[in-house]
Design a protein around this motif. Structure first.
Motif, PDB file in Angstrom:
ATOM      1  N   LEU A   1     -34.422 -66.707  42.534  1.00  0.00           N
ATOM      2  CA  LEU A   1     -34.217 -68.097  42.923  1.00  0.00           C
ATOM      3  C   LEU A   1     -35.358 -68.632  43.783  1.00  0.00           C
ATOM      4  CD1 LEU A   1     -32.179 -70.483  42.897  1.00  0.00           C
ATOM      5  CD2 LEU A   1     -31.282 -69.571  45.046  1.00  0.00           C
TER       6      LEU A   1
ATOM      7  N   GLY B   1     -26.269 -65.781  40.361  1.00  0.00           N
ATOM      8  CA  GLY B   1     -26.542 -64.720  39.400  1.00  0.00           C
ATOM      9  C   GLY B   1     -25.266 -64.008  38.995  1.00  0.00           C
TER      10      GLY B   1
ATOM     11  N   GLN C   1     -31.840 -74.330  40.017  1.00  0.00           N
ATOM     12  CA  GLN C   1     -33.140 -73.776  40.397  1.00  0.00           C
ATOM     13  C   GLN C   1     -33.744 -74.533  41.570  1.00  0.00           C
ATOM     14  OE1 GLN C   1     -36.333 -74.698  37.372  1.00  0.00           O
ATOM     15  NE2 GLN C   1     -34.559 -75.371  36.193  1.00  0.00           N
TER      16      GLN C   1
ATOM     17  N   ASP D   1     -31.405 -61.279  42.477  1.00  0.00           N
ATOM     18  CA  ASP D   1     -30.889 -62.643  42.356  1.00  0.00           C
ATOM     19  C   ASP D   1     -31.572 -63.576  43.349  1.00  0.00           C
ATOM     20  OD1 ASP D   1     -29.126 -61.894  40.369  1.00  0.00           O
ATOM     21  OD2 ASP D   1     -27.438 -61.596  41.732  1.00  0.00           O
TER      22      ASP D   1
ATOM     23  N   MET E   1     -30.954 -70.313  37.260  1.00  0.00           N
ATOM     24  CA  MET E   1     -30.023 -69.256  37.625  1.00  0.00           C
ATOM     25  C   MET E   1     -28.596 -69.776  37.546  1.00  0.00           C
ATOM     26  SD  MET E   1     -31.551 -66.408  38.622  1.00  0.00           S
ATOM     27  CE  MET E   1     -30.413 -65.649  39.796  1.00  0.00           C
TER      28      MET E   1
END
Length: 402
Positions: free
Chosen positions: A219, A180, A145, A215, A153
């Protein structure tokens, strides 16, 4: 100032000395020792490594020794198991000492690097000389992260890097990250020590082809869930200089992007997009027109935690919006201005008697075969506020000289 230019070219691995060593240590064990690597630059601090376990075979000045070690890496913090060969030692130019080994680490803590977090598992091989080590390997993390979003993630990478073992500078050439479930990011660049301050500068070129926008947003943007889903193509540069404060406020971005088949996760926002498409097509009562997908493209820049868009176009069936503006990451505030062009006339955008009454003003809003209005967006990413400036358009149509 920093330099992330390519490292020096490969050094020819020196041959072993011709004179045999008068002393050979067949087996050496030195657990709990500290290895101190002195940098070439006298102004830099030495790098310290704690070796919990160390076993050496055939230790001598005229040959490569075999080793097996368990070592604590300081940044990012983690315990690394490695085995391979090291030497022969080059006393005149220590940075030219050859080495080759395999390694693995199960719990590398990224929290020791400002701005990111997560636990990483990594393994691979490396070889070369101390000042130019070429490494290939993989990493995997289930909770990577950035502090911009604080959302864990999954992240997997396959990489080739060149590392200067005397100072820790690293050049990525290249690395592929899988973020992801379905987003591949190709990155190339450098992570090097700053010359005028403590820390390292990240300077990368990056590219995404056909990734998932949810995704990327998960993030980078702090929301309960990504505000949008769809496909993304992106190219650009990322610069993160060292310093205090959150990484999102130090991060600098510059590049282009395109979103395809994009839909908003907020029912309120998606309902406004569906309504826009119905009215722009001249079918305001056609409620079967729903879950309309959108397309975006434009240029982006980021500095000081503000993501600006010098040019941004947004399309749904029946309408196109061209605008410029900015998005403040920490507050999610939106500030955009531009123009909207719609296929339908003003009268076609409404139902009932109003449709007939408004036919007379349709020509006032038509330009080059489309109905056009100034538009503005304020509010936040979760609750945007759309506004259309009808008065300005009427003044322009009725008083063209002004």
């Amino acid at each position: 100032p920093v330099s992330t230019s390519e490292p020096s070219p490969p050094v020819e691995v020196p041959s072993a000395p011709t004179n045999p060593s008068p002393v050979v240590i067949r087996h050496l064990r030195a657990n709990g020792m500290v290895l101190v690597v002195l940098p070439r630059e006298r102004t830099k601090l030495p790098r310290r490594f704690v070796l919990h376990e160390l076993e050496l075979q055939d230790v001598a000045a005229d040959r490569a020794m075999s080793f097996k070690a368990v070592v604590d890496n300081p940044v990012p913090r983690g315990r690394i198991e490695t085995r391979g060969t090291f030497g022969p030692w080059q006393s005149a130019t220590p940075g030219h000492t050859p080495l080759a080994a395999a390694y693995r680490a199960n719990q590398v803590d990224l929290n020791t690097i400002r701005g990111i977090a997560g636990l990483v598992r990594t393994e691979g091989r490396f070889s070369g000389v101390l000042e130019r080590i070429e490494a290939t390997g993989t990493t995997s993390s289930q909770d990577f992260q950035l502090d911009a979003a604080d959302r864990p993630m999954p992240l997997r990478t396959t990489f080739t890097v060149i590392v200067d073992g005397t100072n820790g500078n690293t050049w990525i050439a290249p690395a592929t990250a899988h973020l992801g479930k379905a987003t591949a990011i190709l990155a190339k660049g450098g992570i090097v020590k700053a010359e005028d301050r403590r820390g390292r500068t990240v300077d990368l070129g990056m590219r995404i082809d056909g990734g998932r926008v949810e995704d990327v947003l998960a993030l980078a943007v702090h929301t309960d869930e990504p505000i949008m889903k769809g496909l993304i193509d992106l190219s650009g540069t990322l610069l993160i200089p060292p310093g205090e404060g959150r990484v999102v406020q130090r991060m600098k971005l510059d590049g282009r992007f395109a979103l395809r088949q994009a839909a908003f996760t907020s029912d309120t926002v998606q309902a406004r997009i569906d309504e826009l498409s119905r009215r722009a097509r001249g079918k305001p009562q056609a409620h079967d027109i729903a879950n309309v997908v959108s397309a975006f493209q434009g240029r982006y820049k980021m500095s000081g935690g503000v993501l600006s868009f010098p040019s941004l176009s947004f399309r749904v069936e029946g309408a196109r919006v061209d605008m410029a503006g900015r998005y403040t990451v920490l507050t999610q505030a939106l500030e955009f201005d531009g123009r909207i062009r719609m296929d339908a006339g003003v009268s076609q955008m409404v139902g009932g008697k109003k449709r007939f009454l408004l036919k007379v003003i349709d020509p006032l809003f038509r330009r080059n075969g489309a109905t056009e209005f100034p538009i503005r967006i304020r509010g936040t990413a979760r609750k945007p506020q759309f506004g259309v400036d009808v008065k300005t358009t009427l003044k322009r149509a009725l008083l063209p000289g002004r």
